[in-house]
Design an enzyme around this catalytic site. Structure first.
Site, PDB file in Angstrom:
ATOM      1  N   ASP A 194     -40.330 -36.934 -18.765  1.00 37.03           N
ATOM      2  CA  ASP A 194     -41.408 -36.000 -19.069  1.00 37.03           C
ATOM      3  C   ASP A 194     -42.540 -36.222 -18.069  1.00 37.03           C
ATOM      4  OD1 ASP A 194     -42.345 -34.314 -21.814  1.00 37.03           O
ATOM      5  OD2 ASP A 194     -43.956 -34.962 -20.457  1.00 37.03           O
ATOM      6  N   HIS A 247     -42.174 -31.805 -26.949  1.00 36.42           N
ATOM      7  CA  HIS A 247     -41.606 -32.376 -25.720  1.00 36.42           C
ATOM      8  C   HIS A 247     -40.166 -32.848 -25.959  1.00 36.42           C
ATOM      9  CE1 HIS A 247     -45.518 -32.784 -23.413  1.00 36.42           C
ATOM     10  NE2 HIS A 247     -45.910 -32.409 -24.619  1.00 36.42           N
TER      11      HIS A 247
END
Ligand code: UDP
Length: 462
Positions: free
Chosen positions: A123, A29
């Site tokens: 995110d 990520h």
């Protein structure tokens, strides 16, 4: 605003404003978020502020062009080093969503007092940030760093849970058969997603609920790869979608690795014949059992091809590093293969000696393999990986999925299919055709290029 993110009317040109980015602290990520930061800094001339947790914090000295702000994440319960991470990631995701609320909100509130901030990009797994964005009246865009196909399948997780697909075994008729609700996927793919399906589906549902409320979703993919899935997700989530991937192709260099990369293997790779070498890596989080690890070791020793194997400390459940290797294995293998703890994967995949990628099919790894036209042998472990692997094998036909897991004969057959057999040439042709489409999408007028322009215009319009 149209669903592809293009603006309906002409907007004023961008002035230098800031964007706050907040990556989920996991390698798969952090990489795409920092790549996106670089893209927006270079192509949108935005000032980039990265808010990050203490857990797995990125290294600010690698990015002197950005401002970094560390926030307390309440971490008292787990190790700070990803290489010793043994906890359930969903547990950590939930933990961070509960414990970062106040520190994140205070940090953002302070920043918007000091400078003109256009928006935050967080995110998707940080679902709590939507409420913060709403309270502070700051638009929130979401980065979802996995495939669109995964999101489309995940929209059905509750149904799949109720149908019992998560717990299916090879005695169930749907285990090895197309699912009536989503015929590309088999029951066994769903069963691999998680060993804790209830918590997993609840987390995914919450993440999607808040994604829908955001001002738009950014995907690290390109339109030509996932067109039908994009149409479905645009219908399910009627907000702007931006597909400007693959992010890492916009610039070279600059690694956001949390672990030191072993670069000494590049000179060893230089000595290997073209397309001769098997590159093996299962990413930053996946774990395998000791017997699976030994199967990999046996296959690599016996297959008679050079190999580069990334064995991350902690890859084998319950072991530190290489202690599970068969006795004298390293001596027997000698110069034929190399083991490293971590490498510069994108460079390895781009190397002329690399012939195939035995991968767990994390989305970054899958995209990086497509970018370099390297066919895959697929050993998905969990989460989105079984879904990505199914598409690699059955839809795009650019790799071979190990249907029976780490079973010696199946692995040897799959590697030979990709590296030696005629079928391997066809797989290589297909992945090279996809690579060409991808390169076109990044050029002026291509889909990713246009989508980036739409994203910059959109952010500038806030
Ligand atoms: N990676 C790397 N060196 C390695 C292994 C992996 O730099 O030795 C990088 C890889 O290039 C990718 C990321 O780590 O960008 C892994 O992300 P992915 O989504 O493939 O898998 P995850 O780690 O999230 O399961």
């Amino acid at each position: 605003m149209n669903s592809d993110g293009s603006l309906r009317s002409t907007q004023p040109p961008a002035t230098r404003r800031s964007i706050i980015l907040f990556p989920l602290p996991f390698q798969g990520h952090i990489n795409p978020m920092l790549q996106l930061a670089n893209i927006l800094h270079t192509h949108g001339d935005f000032h980039i502020i990265i808010i990050h947790t203490q857990f797995n914090s990125p290294n600010p000295s690698k990015y002197p062009q950005f401002t970094f702000q560390s926030i307390k994440d309440g971490n008292t319960e787990y190790q700070y080093n990803i290489t010793t991470l043994t906890d359930d990631p969903i547990y950590i995701f939930n933990y961070l969503n509960e414990n970062c609320v106040d520190t994140f909100k205070d940090c953002v509130a302070g920043l918007i007092q000091q400078e003109p901030v256009a928006c935050m990009i967080t995110d998707a797994a940080f679902f709590f940030t939507q409420a913060v964005a709403d309270e502070l009246k700051l638009p929130r865009l979401v980065l979802r760093p996995s495939s669109v196909l995964c999101a489309v399948v995940y929209c059905n997780l509750t149904l799949f849970y109720e149908k019992g697909y998560f717990n299916c075994t090879n005695k169930d008729p749907f285990y090895d058969a197309p699912l009536p609700e989503y015929p590309i996927i088999k029951g066994k793919d769903i069963s691999k997603i998680s060993t804790k399906p209830l918590g997993h589906k609840d987390f995914a549902n919450k993440m999607f609920e808040y994604m829908k409320q955001s001002s738009g979703i950014i995907w690290n993919t390109f339109k030509e790869l996932e067109q039908p899935e994009l149409e479905t997700i645009s219908h399910n989530f009627p907000i702007p979608h931006f597909t400007l991937g693959p992010f890492h192709k916009y610039f070279s260099g600059s690694s956001s690795s949390l672990i030191d990369e072993d670069r000494t293997i590049m000179s060893w790779l230089d000595t290997q014949p073209p397309k001769s070498t098997i590159y093996v890596s299962f990413g930053s989080v996946a774990c395998i059992t000791e017997s699976e690890f030994q199967q990999v070791a046996n296959v690599l020793e016996n297959i008679g091809l050079p190999f580069l194997w990334v064995v991350r400390p902690g890859l084998v459940t319950g072991s530190k590093w290489l202690e599970s290797l068969p006795e004298t294995w390293l001596e027997r293998v000698g110069e034929k293969g190399r083991i490293v703890k971590w490498c510069c994967q994108k460079e390895v995949l781009a190397h002329r000696a690399t012939g195939c990628f035995w991968t767990h099919n994390g989305w970054n790894s899958t995209m990086e393999s497509i970018c370099e036209g390297v066919p895959m042998v697929c050993s998905p472990c969990s989460y989105d990986q079984p879904l990505n692997a199914r598409y690699v094998s059955d839809v795009w036909k650019i790799g071979v999925l190990l249907e029976d897991g780490f079973e010696k004969e199946g692995i040897e057959k799959a590697i030979k299919k990709v590296m030696v057999d005629k079928e391997g040439d066809e797989i290589r042709e297909r992945i090279n055709a996809l690579k060409e489409k991808l390169n076109l999408s990044l050029k002026e007028g291509g889909s990713s290029h246009k989508s980036l322009k739409n994203l910059v215009d959109y952010i500038s319009s806030f």
